[in-house]
Motif scaffolding. Structure first.
Motif, PDB file in Angstrom:
ATOM      1  N   ASP A  17       0.832  -1.199   0.000  1.00 46.29           N
ATOM      2  CA  ASP A  17       0.000   0.000   0.000  1.00 46.29           C
ATOM      3  C   ASP A  17       0.869   1.253   0.000  1.00 46.29           C
ATOM      4  O   ASP A  17       1.867   1.310   0.714  1.00 46.29           O
ATOM      5  CB  ASP A  17      -0.883   0.053   1.241  1.00 46.29           C
ATOM      6  N   PRO A  18       0.471   2.252  -0.806  1.00 51.94           N
ATOM      7  CA  PRO A  18       1.181   3.527  -0.701  1.00 51.94           C
ATOM      8  C   PRO A  18       0.889   4.155   0.659  1.00 51.94           C
ATOM      9  O   PRO A  18       0.001   3.721   1.382  1.00 51.94           O
ATOM     10  CB  PRO A  18       0.594   4.359  -1.841  1.00 51.94           C
ATOM     11  N   ALA A  19       1.638   5.178   0.985  1.00 51.75           N
ATOM     12  CA  ALA A  19       1.455   5.868   2.259  1.00 51.75           C
ATOM     13  C   ALA A  19       0.027   6.404   2.367  1.00 51.75           C
ATOM     14  O   ALA A  19      -0.585   6.758   1.350  1.00 51.75           O
ATOM     15  CB  ALA A  19       2.454   7.006   2.365  1.00 51.75           C
ATOM     16  N   PRO A  20      -0.491   6.472   3.579  1.00 55.81           N
ATOM     17  CA  PRO A  20      -1.839   7.037   3.746  1.00 55.81           C
ATOM     18  C   PRO A  20      -1.907   8.471   3.224  1.00 55.81           C
ATOM     19  O   PRO A  20      -0.934   9.216   3.284  1.00 55.81           O
ATOM     20  CB  PRO A  20      -2.045   7.009   5.261  1.00 55.81           C
ATOM     21  N   ALA A  21      -3.065   8.817   2.702  1.00 53.20           N
ATOM     22  CA  ALA A  21      -3.298  10.156   2.163  1.00 53.20           C
ATOM     23  C   ALA A  21      -4.601  10.680   2.757  1.00 53.20           C
ATOM     24  O   ALA A  21      -5.472   9.900   3.148  1.00 53.20           O
ATOM     25  CB  ALA A  21      -3.400  10.099   0.640  1.00 53.20           C
ATOM     26  N   THR A  74     -13.576  12.830   6.974  1.00 45.96           N
ATOM     27  CA  THR A  74     -12.214  13.100   6.532  1.00 45.96           C
ATOM     28  C   THR A  74     -11.239  12.294   7.385  1.00 45.96           C
ATOM     29  O   THR A  74     -11.503  12.020   8.557  1.00 45.96           O
ATOM     30  CB  THR A  74     -11.851  14.591   6.632  1.00 45.96           C
ATOM     31  N   GLY A  75     -10.134  11.920   6.765  1.00 48.36           N
ATOM     32  CA  GLY A  75      -9.103  11.211   7.497  1.00 48.36           C
ATOM     33  C   GLY A  75      -8.032  10.670   6.581  1.00 48.36           C
ATOM     34  O   GLY A  75      -8.161  10.720   5.358  1.00 48.36           O
ATOM     35  N   LEU A  76      -6.977  10.154   7.193  1.00 48.79           N
ATOM     36  CA  LEU A  76      -5.874   9.558   6.450  1.00 48.79           C
ATOM     37  C   LEU A  76      -6.196   8.094   6.195  1.00 48.79           C
ATOM     38  O   LEU A  76      -6.484   7.342   7.132  1.00 48.79           O
ATOM     39  CB  LEU A  76      -4.571   9.658   7.244  1.00 48.79           C
ATOM     40  N   LEU A  77      -6.142   7.698   4.930  1.00 46.05           N
ATOM     41  CA  LEU A  77      -6.453   6.327   4.548  1.00 46.05           C
ATOM     42  C   LEU A  77      -5.430   5.826   3.540  1.00 46.05           C
ATOM     43  O   LEU A  77      -5.066   6.557   2.620  1.00 46.05           O
ATOM     44  CB  LEU A  77      -7.843   6.247   3.905  1.00 46.05           C
ATOM     45  N   ASP A  78      -4.978   4.584   3.714  1.00 44.04           N
ATOM     46  CA  ASP A  78      -4.207   3.960   2.645  1.00 44.04           C
ATOM     47  C   ASP A  78      -5.213   3.292   1.712  1.00 44.04           C
ATOM     48  O   ASP A  78      -6.422   3.325   1.966  1.00 44.04           O
ATOM     49  CB  ASP A  78      -3.147   2.995   3.186  1.00 44.04           C
ATOM     50  N   LEU A 134     -23.456   7.713  -1.347  1.00 42.32           N
ATOM     51  CA  LEU A 134     -22.149   8.343  -1.531  1.00 42.32           C
ATOM     52  C   LEU A 134     -22.254   9.417  -2.603  1.00 42.32           C
ATOM     53  O   LEU A 134     -22.654   9.144  -3.725  1.00 42.32           O
ATOM     54  CB  LEU A 134     -21.120   7.291  -1.930  1.00 42.32           C
ATOM     55  N   LEU A 135     -21.897  10.640  -2.249  1.00 41.11           N
ATOM     56  CA  LEU A 135     -21.975  11.762  -3.188  1.00 41.11           C
ATOM     57  C   LEU A 135     -20.620  12.115  -3.794  1.00 41.11           C
ATOM     58  O   LEU A 135     -20.544  12.533  -4.947  1.00 41.11           O
ATOM     59  CB  LEU A 135     -22.543  13.002  -2.491  1.00 41.11           C
ATOM     60  N   GLU A 136     -19.566  11.971  -2.999  1.00 38.30           N
ATOM     61  CA  GLU A 136     -18.252  12.433  -3.469  1.00 38.30           C
ATOM     62  C   GLU A 136     -17.157  11.763  -2.659  1.00 38.30           C
ATOM     63  O   GLU A 136     -17.310  11.527  -1.466  1.00 38.30           O
ATOM     64  CB  GLU A 136     -18.159  13.955  -3.282  1.00 38.30           C
ATOM     65  N   ILE A 137     -16.071  11.465  -3.334  1.00 38.82           N
ATOM     66  CA  ILE A 137     -14.849  11.046  -2.666  1.00 38.82           C
ATOM     67  C   ILE A 137     -13.716  11.800  -3.334  1.00 38.82           C
ATOM     68  O   ILE A 137     -13.653  11.902  -4.560  1.00 38.82           O
ATOM     69  CB  ILE A 137     -14.640   9.523  -2.727  1.00 38.82           C
ATOM     70  N   ARG A 138     -12.849  12.365  -2.513  1.00 44.35           N
ATOM     71  CA  ARG A 138     -11.773  13.193  -3.063  1.00 44.35           C
ATOM     72  C   ARG A 138     -10.498  12.984  -2.262  1.00 44.35           C
ATOM     73  O   ARG A 138     -10.523  13.030  -1.029  1.00 44.35           O
ATOM     74  CB  ARG A 138     -12.175  14.659  -2.981  1.00 44.35           C
ATOM     75  N   LYS A 139      -9.416  12.746  -2.969  1.00 41.46           N
ATOM     76  CA  LYS A 139      -8.102  12.705  -2.335  1.00 41.46           C
ATOM     77  C   LYS A 139      -7.634  14.143  -2.219  1.00 41.46           C
ATOM     78  O   LYS A 139      -7.554  14.867  -3.211  1.00 41.46           O
ATOM     79  CB  LYS A 139      -7.132  11.886  -3.179  1.00 41.46           C
ATOM     80  N   LEU A 140      -7.355  14.556  -0.999  1.00 43.35           N
ATOM     81  CA  LEU A 140      -6.976  15.943  -0.758  1.00 43.35           C
ATOM     82  C   LEU A 140      -5.470  16.109  -0.883  1.00 43.35           C
ATOM     83  O   LEU A 140      -4.704  15.189  -0.601  1.00 43.35           O
ATOM     84  CB  LEU A 140      -7.422  16.368   0.647  1.00 43.35           C
ATOM     85  N   ARG A 166      -4.620  21.221   1.298  1.00 41.90           N
ATOM     86  CA  ARG A 166      -6.065  21.423   1.257  1.00 41.90           C
ATOM     87  C   ARG A 166      -6.740  20.296   2.019  1.00 41.90           C
ATOM     88  O   ARG A 166      -6.928  19.218   1.505  1.00 41.90           O
ATOM     89  CB  ARG A 166      -6.553  21.434  -0.188  1.00 41.90           C
ATOM     90  N   THR A 167      -7.134  20.578   3.256  1.00 39.69           N
ATOM     91  CA  THR A 167      -7.815  19.576   4.057  1.00 39.69           C
ATOM     92  C   THR A 167      -9.206  20.038   4.458  1.00 39.69           C
ATOM     93  O   THR A 167      -9.854  19.427   5.271  1.00 39.69           O
ATOM     94  CB  THR A 167      -7.002  19.224   5.317  1.00 39.69           C
ATOM     95  N   SER A 168      -9.673  21.127   3.864  1.00 38.23           N
ATOM     96  CA  SER A 168     -10.999  21.656   4.155  1.00 38.23           C
ATOM     97  C   SER A 168     -12.059  20.857   3.410  1.00 38.23           C
ATOM     98  O   SER A 168     -11.855  20.466   2.267  1.00 38.23           O
ATOM     99  CB  SER A 168     -11.070  23.124   3.724  1.00 38.23           C
ATOM    100  N   PRO A 169     -13.226  20.615   4.036  1.00 33.55           N
ATOM    101  CA  PRO A 169     -14.293  19.893   3.347  1.00 33.55           C
ATOM    102  C   PRO A 169     -15.118  20.747   2.399  1.00 33.55           C
ATOM    103  O   PRO A 169     -16.128  20.324   1.900  1.00 33.55           O
ATOM    104  CB  PRO A 169     -15.148  19.377   4.507  1.00 33.55           C
ATOM    105  N   GLU A 170     -14.677  21.962   2.147  1.00 34.67           N
ATOM    106  CA  GLU A 170     -15.434  22.819   1.219  1.00 34.67           C
ATOM    107  C   GLU A 170     -15.286  22.324  -0.197  1.00 34.67           C
ATOM    108  O   GLU A 170     -14.273  21.744  -0.566  1.00 34.67           O
ATOM    109  CB  GLU A 170     -14.943  24.274   1.315  1.00 34.67           C
TER     110      GLU A 170
END
Length: 82
Positions: free
Chosen positions: A2-6, A39-43, A61-67, A71-75
């Protein structure tokens, strides 16, 4: 391997109760309008586990985005750093 958590943002339709939120202990919940944002860090394996749990619970589920780290804001936005 697994790559590092993002950092990830996951937007779900509706307000999730305490019982449903307990299925996502690694994620921080916030209410934004009519949605719940997790929001959180996930591998990659943790991300797929969260997505499977969302499906199993029948959540919308409406949206999934790698931040990006800056940019860690949920806006809403395009995810690019300014």
């Amino acid at each position: 391997m697994d790559p590092a958590p993002a950092p990830y943002l996951i937007r779900i339709n509706g307000h999730l109760g305490v019982t449903v939120l307990s299925a996502f202990p690694a994620l921080a919940p916030q209410r934004h309008g009519a949605h719940t944002v997790l929001t959180g860090l996930l591998d990659s394996s943790a991300l797929y586990g969260v997505l499977a749990e969302i499906e199993a619970l029948g959540l919308d589920l409406l949206e999934i985005r790698k931040l990006t780290p800056a940019r860690t804001s949920p806006e809403r936005g395009d995810g690019r750093s300014p």
